[in-house]
Design an enzyme around this catalytic site. Structure first.
Site, mmCIF file in Angstrom:
data_model
loop_
_atom_site.group_PDB
_atom_site.id
_atom_site.type_symbol
_atom_site.label_atom_id
_atom_site.label_comp_id
_atom_site.label_asym_id
_atom_site.label_seq_id
_atom_site.Cartn_x
_atom_site.Cartn_y
_atom_site.Cartn_z
ATOM 1 N N ALA A 1 0.833 -1.210 0.000
ATOM 2 C CA ALA A 1 0.000 0.000 0.000
ATOM 3 C C ALA A 1 0.860 1.250 0.000
ATOM 4 O O ALA A 1 0.587 2.212 -0.729
ATOM 5 C CB ALA A 1 -0.945 -0.018 1.202
ATOM 6 N N ASP A 2 1.898 1.271 0.820
ATOM 7 C CA ASP A 2 2.814 2.410 0.846
ATOM 8 C C ASP A 2 3.441 2.647 -0.518
ATOM 9 O O ASP A 2 3.461 3.771 -1.034
ATOM 10 C CB ASP A 2 3.922 2.154 1.869
ATOM 11 N N LYS A 3 3.978 1.585 -1.108
ATOM 12 C CA LYS A 3 4.743 1.750 -2.353
ATOM 13 C C LYS A 3 3.847 2.047 -3.542
ATOM 14 O O LYS A 3 4.231 2.817 -4.438
ATOM 15 C CB LYS A 3 5.612 0.509 -2.579
#
Length: 402
Positions: free
Chosen positions: A166-168
């Site tokens: 999700a972050d990337k």
């Protein structure tokens, strides 16, 4: 030759992954990214490592310059405002409300720089019932439905993807949005506020194939359920391979390689729709045959039949894979504080304005003096900022440290 974003200055007020990877992508493409850190540094410097550098930090902050500022001090906020006045982009991923409390909200900075692209990355959005939550990647995987997509077949227990997807993914969306906003500005659109949340990004990310059962209103629950089938990892006698067959031609090729030509006209598998509806049975039958021989045996025959396939590589094998080597994908660089490192080169290849790794990750405040001087601060002013602890020059050779 400079990268496509040469001449663009980015003020990076982000931490951990989603923001830093976004701005690192911009740095790879030639932007001058100034990472603003607290005197103790980004929290990622202290994640899974010791000292100022960890693998996570380096792989999210290479090619940037670092200035160390204590944003609790009014003098440090003055430095930020001076930075923003001459910047093209500001990216921040503080919890909602923090930038307003600091006086660095979008309207305040817009008054200083009407052309500014102001980017806010949040976990779930800036308002709403979850807006005050402290959010990390597993929270978003859970809220977005991604953990449900990964559920164990036998028990239905949701599972997380074992990387901070999700972050990337949000980082890539944010970098693309920055470039789109810069393009709109060049066409006369002026600066603007771009908002992204990790939750919004991941729901959009899984939607095309993982949410088909909930796409058509009035027909919820029908369609392909991605959790109802085994994955496409097949065990062989000596390892694992993956095999896919979407088109009719690929299915004919696979059936031929497996010695099952009767599957071509089998009512369960005759069309792509039938193969999808009976995916669990189809994958199980294929797996029973694949496990009877070695990986190389199957891969050679599947490639000859033009059936999509590949070995399932261990992470330790990736850098030496012949296609990865051919692509010159893995570069090496010297990272002070750690040593010789491997890093993947920028994925997009620009014919005329090549992207490139801009150098190692910076020490905390390594470029504080340099950046302050560029902003017009005199030596005595720089010394006063450091004496008051509003700014800090650090790194292996701090200059003029009070």
């Amino acid at each position: 030759m400079p990268g496509p974003l040469a001449g663009i200055r980015v003020v990076d007020l982000t931490t951990v992954i989603s923001g830093p990877v976004c701005t690192m992508l911009l740095a790879d493409q030639g932007a001058d990214v100034i990472k603003v850190e607290p005197p103790g540094g980004d929290i990622a410097r202290r994640t899974a490592g010791s000292g100022e550098f960890t693998s996570m930090f380096v792989s999210s902050n290479r090619g940037k310059r670092s200035i160390a500022l204590d944003l609790k001090q009014p003098a440090a906020l003055g430095v930020i405002r001076r930075l923003v006045a001459g910047a093209d982009v500001l990216v921040q991923n503080f919890r909602p409300g923090t930038m307003e409390r600091l006086g660095l909200d979008e309207p305040s900075l817009r008054a200083l720089n009407p052309r500014l692209i102001y980017v806010s990355i949040s976990g779930v959005g800036e308002t709403g019932p979850y807006a005050r939550k402290r959010v990390y990647d597993p929270i978003i995987q859970s809220l977005s439905g991604l953990a449900d997509v990964q559920a164990e077949q036998a028990t239905g227990r949701p599972r997380l993807v074992r990387t901070i997807v999700a972050d990337k993914t949000t980082a890539v969306h944010a970098a693309q949005a920055v470039c789109a906003a810069l393009f709109a500005r060049e066409r006369g659109g002026g600066g603007q506020h771009v908002r992204l949340s990790m939750l919004d990004t991941m729901i959009a990310f899984i939607w095309p194939e993982a949410m088909t059962q909930y796409m058509v209103i009035g027909r919820e629950g029908t369609g392909t359920n991605p959790t109802a089938r085994p994955d496409l990892i097949y065990q062989t006698q000596d390892g694992y391979i993956t095999v896919g067959s979407v088109s009719d031609a690929e299915w004919r090729g696979l059936a031929g390689v497996l010695g099952k030509p009767e599957w071509i006209d089998d009512p369960r598998f005759r069309t792509p729709a039938q193969r999808s509806a009976n995916a669990a049975e189809r994958i199980t039958l294929v797996g029973e045959i694949i496990k009877t021989d070695a990986s190389r045996y199957w891969l050679e025959r599947l490639d000859a039949a033009d059936v999509p396939c590949a070995p399932v590589l261990a992470r330790s094998q990736v850098a030496a894979d012949p296609q990865v080597v051919h692509n010159d994908l893995i570069e090496t660089l010297d990272q002070p504080g750690l040593g010789r490192l491997r890093q993947p080169r920028p994925a997009a290849r620009f014919e005329r304005t090549p992207a490139a790794i801009g150098g190692p990750a910076p020490w905390i405040g390594e470029h504080t003096d340099e950046i302050l001087a560029e902003l017009g601060f005199e030596r005595d002013e720089i010394a006063a900022l450091k004496a008051s602890r509003a700014a800090k020059a650090a790194g292996p050779n701090p200059i003029g440290e009070a």
